[in-house]
Scaffold this motif. Structure first.
Motif, mmCIF file in Angstrom:
data_model
loop_
_atom_site.group_PDB
_atom_site.id
_atom_site.type_symbol
_atom_site.label_atom_id
_atom_site.label_comp_id
_atom_site.label_asym_id
_atom_site.label_seq_id
_atom_site.Cartn_x
_atom_site.Cartn_y
_atom_site.Cartn_z
ATOM 1 N N UNK B 19 60.181 114.454 103.135
ATOM 2 C CA UNK B 19 59.457 115.730 103.110
ATOM 3 C C UNK B 19 58.843 115.810 101.721
ATOM 4 N N UNK B 20 57.518 115.983 101.683
ATOM 5 C CA UNK B 20 56.795 115.739 100.429
ATOM 6 C C UNK B 20 56.080 116.998 99.940
ATOM 7 N N UNK B 21 56.864 118.001 99.553
ATOM 8 C CA UNK B 21 56.272 119.201 98.962
ATOM 9 C C UNK B 21 55.546 120.080 99.964
ATOM 10 N N UNK B 22 56.266 120.615 100.944
ATOM 11 C CA UNK B 22 55.594 121.471 101.929
ATOM 12 C C UNK B 22 55.923 122.947 101.675
ATOM 13 N N UNK B 23 54.966 123.811 102.037
ATOM 14 C CA UNK B 23 55.118 125.265 101.910
ATOM 15 C C UNK B 23 54.907 125.886 103.281
ATOM 16 N N UNK B 24 55.775 126.831 103.636
ATOM 17 C CA UNK B 24 55.500 127.627 104.830
ATOM 18 C C UNK B 24 56.292 128.924 104.782
ATOM 19 N N UNK B 25 55.819 129.893 105.557
ATOM 20 C CA UNK B 25 56.516 131.174 105.701
ATOM 21 C C UNK B 25 56.614 131.479 107.174
ATOM 22 N N UNK B 26 57.743 131.993 107.608
ATOM 23 C CA UNK B 26 57.907 132.330 109.012
ATOM 24 C C UNK B 26 58.285 133.805 109.092
ATOM 25 N N UNK B 27 57.501 134.568 109.881
ATOM 26 C CA UNK B 27 57.738 136.013 109.980
ATOM 27 C C UNK B 27 58.811 136.293 111.027
ATOM 28 N N UNK B 28 59.453 137.437 110.880
ATOM 29 C CA UNK B 28 60.451 137.865 111.853
ATOM 30 C C UNK B 28 59.827 137.981 113.239
ATOM 31 N N UNK B 29 60.500 137.443 114.242
ATOM 32 C CA UNK B 29 60.014 137.554 115.607
ATOM 33 C C UNK B 29 58.936 136.553 115.966
ATOM 34 N N UNK B 30 58.527 135.771 114.992
ATOM 35 C CA UNK B 30 57.467 134.793 115.237
ATOM 36 C C UNK B 30 58.042 133.554 115.916
ATOM 37 N N UNK B 31 57.167 132.833 116.613
ATOM 38 C CA UNK B 31 57.559 131.562 117.194
ATOM 39 C C UNK B 31 56.747 130.491 116.478
ATOM 40 N N UNK B 32 57.431 129.730 115.634
ATOM 41 C CA UNK B 32 56.760 128.849 114.671
ATOM 42 C C UNK B 32 57.051 127.394 115.006
ATOM 43 N N UNK B 33 56.025 126.578 114.997
ATOM 44 C CA UNK B 33 56.199 125.175 115.380
ATOM 45 C C UNK B 33 55.916 124.197 114.263
ATOM 46 N N UNK B 34 56.703 123.096 114.266
ATOM 47 C CA UNK B 34 56.420 121.974 113.386
ATOM 48 C C UNK B 34 56.048 120.824 114.309
ATOM 49 N N UNK B 35 54.768 120.468 114.312
ATOM 50 C CA UNK B 35 54.284 119.442 115.238
ATOM 51 C C UNK B 35 54.005 118.171 114.452
ATOM 52 N N UNK B 36 54.513 117.056 114.946
ATOM 53 C CA UNK B 36 54.267 115.791 114.255
ATOM 54 C C UNK B 36 54.954 114.658 114.976
ATOM 55 N N UNK B 37 54.588 113.420 114.640
ATOM 56 C CA UNK B 37 55.209 112.275 115.320
ATOM 57 C C UNK B 37 56.643 112.077 114.836
ATOM 58 N N UNK B 38 57.373 111.160 115.489
ATOM 59 C CA UNK B 38 58.721 110.842 115.033
ATOM 60 C C UNK B 38 58.656 110.323 113.607
ATOM 61 N N UNK B 39 59.592 110.784 112.783
ATOM 62 C CA UNK B 39 59.642 110.319 111.402
ATOM 63 C C UNK B 39 58.723 111.082 110.466
ATOM 64 N N UNK B 40 58.112 112.180 110.949
ATOM 65 C CA UNK B 40 57.186 112.932 110.094
ATOM 66 C C UNK B 40 57.918 113.798 109.075
ATOM 67 N N UNK B 41 59.229 114.044 109.320
ATOM 68 C CA UNK B 41 59.991 114.898 108.399
ATOM 69 C C UNK B 41 60.379 116.232 109.019
ATOM 70 N N UNK B 42 60.213 116.362 110.332
ATOM 71 C CA UNK B 42 60.491 117.639 110.999
ATOM 72 C C UNK B 42 61.989 117.961 110.999
ATOM 73 N N UNK B 43 62.808 116.987 111.455
ATOM 74 C CA UNK B 43 64.250 117.240 111.525
ATOM 75 C C UNK B 43 64.837 117.440 110.142
ATOM 76 N N UNK B 44 64.335 116.673 109.179
ATOM 77 C CA UNK B 44 64.798 116.813 107.796
ATOM 78 C C UNK B 44 64.548 118.233 107.315
ATOM 79 N N UNK B 45 63.365 118.770 107.631
ATOM 80 C CA UNK B 45 63.034 120.143 107.248
ATOM 81 C C UNK B 45 63.989 121.129 107.911
ATOM 82 N N UNK B 46 64.248 120.918 109.206
ATOM 83 C CA UNK B 46 65.154 121.810 109.944
ATOM 84 C C UNK B 46 66.530 121.834 109.304
ATOM 85 N N UNK B 47 67.036 120.657 108.939
ATOM 86 C CA UNK B 47 68.394 120.597 108.380
ATOM 87 C C UNK B 47 68.448 121.261 107.009
ATOM 88 N N UNK B 48 67.342 121.248 106.289
ATOM 89 C CA UNK B 48 67.338 121.926 104.989
ATOM 90 C C UNK B 48 67.325 123.445 105.162
#
Lengths: 269, 306
Positions: B19-48
């Protein structure tokens, strides 16, 4: 800001104050199954005692006990087998079992998704390992009693001492597991454990070794466990007995500290 | 006030910047997606987000707390559905729900009723006493999601929720997730399925190699990075590349994939007519609306599913 929270709650990242839930889970699993596993851990030292103590003991005859009096070969090795079984159980639980639940069953991964922290998981699992060790120690004492190998009331202390030995080995074992990455590396643990069992004056007295090797054996934890158990079995207590116990107290304190410092490396990877 | 804020979030393994310096904000009640291929860093972000993985750099606040400092407290508000099911194989289906609730310190009096409610939600009421090992993949997934709701989380983290499920099981799951969304649960979903992202997410970020490539609603992203329609042509594997020169000028952009040629245009039918009037006869042709897959292709030059 971050520094302030860290200072105020040093364990807030690692401890959810709910190790009890991990223990509850352990008992629930024991109740529903696992009896085969439980029972096999009990029989191993008993089989050694029957084969070596009675079988080999017939050839060996009496040997010199800790207080200089002759005792049967079975009475000589029984305390050593109890110490070894406490060691093996603790090492198995803190290395193989922890590694399996971490990597394959992903049980700890699930626990750590909740408001449990690594400290809760470690404390709960160590408690369960000790509970199992307690059952084995009580079972083995009953066998010793039936075989007429218990001659001193001090022998009842062998049960808490078995737990002390288990804490020492389990706490160090868990810290070691935090460095392991594959089952192949686990075999290295076995390479250390087996010679420790065979050469820690378990099945024969330490004075068969040359002096230099005796020193080496005396530095190993199992030797202290064996001697401690042997002293208690016949009720021969002196300064050396206290020294052996102190060895395990220090080992446990260092082991717990070592494991605590490795919790992130062990669970949060 | 956003429920999750990440700033310059970074995770480095050796020399791999997962995960290489990403910024995001998620609002209450929002449905927010991280879209990307396998190995893009999605699960790593989730675990953090859950504090079960140490970040290398940057900051993260979940419900105002730093998960790296206050993991157990942060996770009390979270429901986590990991990529691979990690149900307790040694417990029954119902006990999985109850014990998991105990890990949150919830009392049995609450959990007994809650377990029944969640079994119903997961359509597993008649399997409560069964061992987890006897469940199908779809059932296990539903149980994992039901389990994540035992503490009535404010935020639900779903890592590839429908990977490995058959189409029917996916639709059942989506339906369950819609219901949660309706009652105000914040959803954070990672996926490499564009249809899933379009179905579930109000807003999403496209991630590739640990970096955010674009951000917006599915519709915004498609409008910004693709055309209204796409003409898909198949000429057969060896001819696709050969015909490109002859159709290059038809749409506003062209992509040549190993198995097909994509012509981006606002008028798909018109483009197809233009192709046939040039004497070309594709084996198959399809006019469709642009999707997030096209956005991803545009942004990274690669498809989502390799």
């Amino acid at each position: 800001m971050a520094e302030v929270t860290r200072g105020a709650e040093p364990f807030a990242a690692l401890y959810g104050r709910n190790a009890r839930a991990v223990i509850e889970r352990g008992f629930k699993v024991i109740r529903h199954q696992n009896w085969a596993v439980m029972v096999s851990g009990f029989f191993e030292p008993v089989f050694y005692l029957l084969a070596m103590g009675l079988g080999l003991g017939g050839l060996v005859g009496d040997v010199t006990g800790p207080d200089g009096q002759p005792i049967s070969y079975a009475a000589f090795i029984a305390p050593a087998l109890l110490a070894t079984s406490a060691m093996n159980g603790a090492i198995y639980d803190s290395t193989w079992n922890v590694f399996f639940k971490l990597r394959f069953a992903r049980l700890y991964q699930a626990m750590l998704q909740t408001s449990l922290g690594p400290m809760d998981v470690a404390l709960g699992e160590i408690f369960m390992a000790l509970f199992r060790g307690f059952l084995y120690a009580v079972g083995f004492m009953v066998v010793m009693l039936v075989m007429g190998l218990v001659v001193s009331p001090w022998a009842v202390l062998m049960i808490p001492v078995a737990l002390l030995i288990a804490v020492g080995f389990a706490s160090v074992g868990m810290a070691v597991t935090s460095y392991l990455k594959s089952f192949q590396q686990m075999d290295v643990v076995q390479v250390v454990m087996l010679p420790m069992f065979l050469f820690s004056a378990t099945l024969f007295p330490i004075d068969v070794f040359p002096t230099a090797i005796q020193w080496f054996v005396q530095a190993m934890p199992l030797w202290h466990g064996v001697e401690l158990m042997r002293d208690l079995a016949v009720g021969h207590l002196d300064v050396a007995t206290a020294g052996h116990a102190l060895y395990f107290v220090v080992m446990s304190v260092l082991g717990v500290w070592f494991t605590a410092s490795r919790l992130r490396a062990l669970f949060l990877r | 006030m956003p429920v999750i804020v990440a700033r310059d979030l970074t995770k480095v393994y050796g020399d791999n910047r997962a995960v290489d310096g990403i910024d995001f904000e998620i609002a209450r009640g929002e449905s927010f997606g991280l879209l990307g291929p396998n190995g893009a860093g999605k699960s790593t972000t989730m675990r953090m987000i859950g504090g079960t993985l140490q970040r290398t750099g940057g900051s993260m606040l979940v419900a105002g707390l730093d998960p790296a400092e206050r993991g157990p407290e942060v996770r009390a508000h979270l429901g986590v559905v990991p990529q691979q099911d990690n149900l307790d194989e040694e417990l029954s289906v119902r006990d999985n729900l109850i014990m998991y609730g105990r890990y949150f310190g919830l009392p049995y009096s609450y959990l007994r009723a809650k377990a029944d409610e969640l079994l119903e939600f997961a359509q597993l009421t008649d399997r409560g006493k069964a061992k987890v090992g006897s469940l199908s993949g779809g059932m296990k997934r539903r149980l994992t999601i039901a389990r994540s709701l035992v503490n009535e989380p404010k935020v639900l983290l779903l890592d590839e929720p429908t990977t490995g499920l058959d189409p029917q099981a996916r639709h059942v799951l989506w339906d369950r997730l819609f219901r949660l969304k309706e009652v105000g649960v914040t959803l954070v979903v990672t996926t490499h399925f564009m249809d899933e992202a379009e179905q579930l997410c109000d807003r999403l970020v496209v991630i590739d190699r640990g970096r955010i490539m674009a951000e917006g609603t599915p519709r915004q992203l498609i409008r910004q990075h693709s055309t209204r329609e796409v003409l898909e042509l198949r000429f057969g594997a060896d001819r696709n590349a050969a015909v490109v020169a002859q159709v290059e000028d038809i749409g506003s952009r062209i992509e040549v994939l190993p198995d097909r040629v994509l012509i981006y245009t606002d008028d798909g039918e018109g483009a197809l007519e233009a192709v046939t009037t040039r004497g070309l006869s594709p084996v198959t042709s399809l006019v469709r609306r642009s999707s997030l897959e096209d956005v991803f292709l545009r942004l990274t030059g690669r498809s989502l599913i390799d």
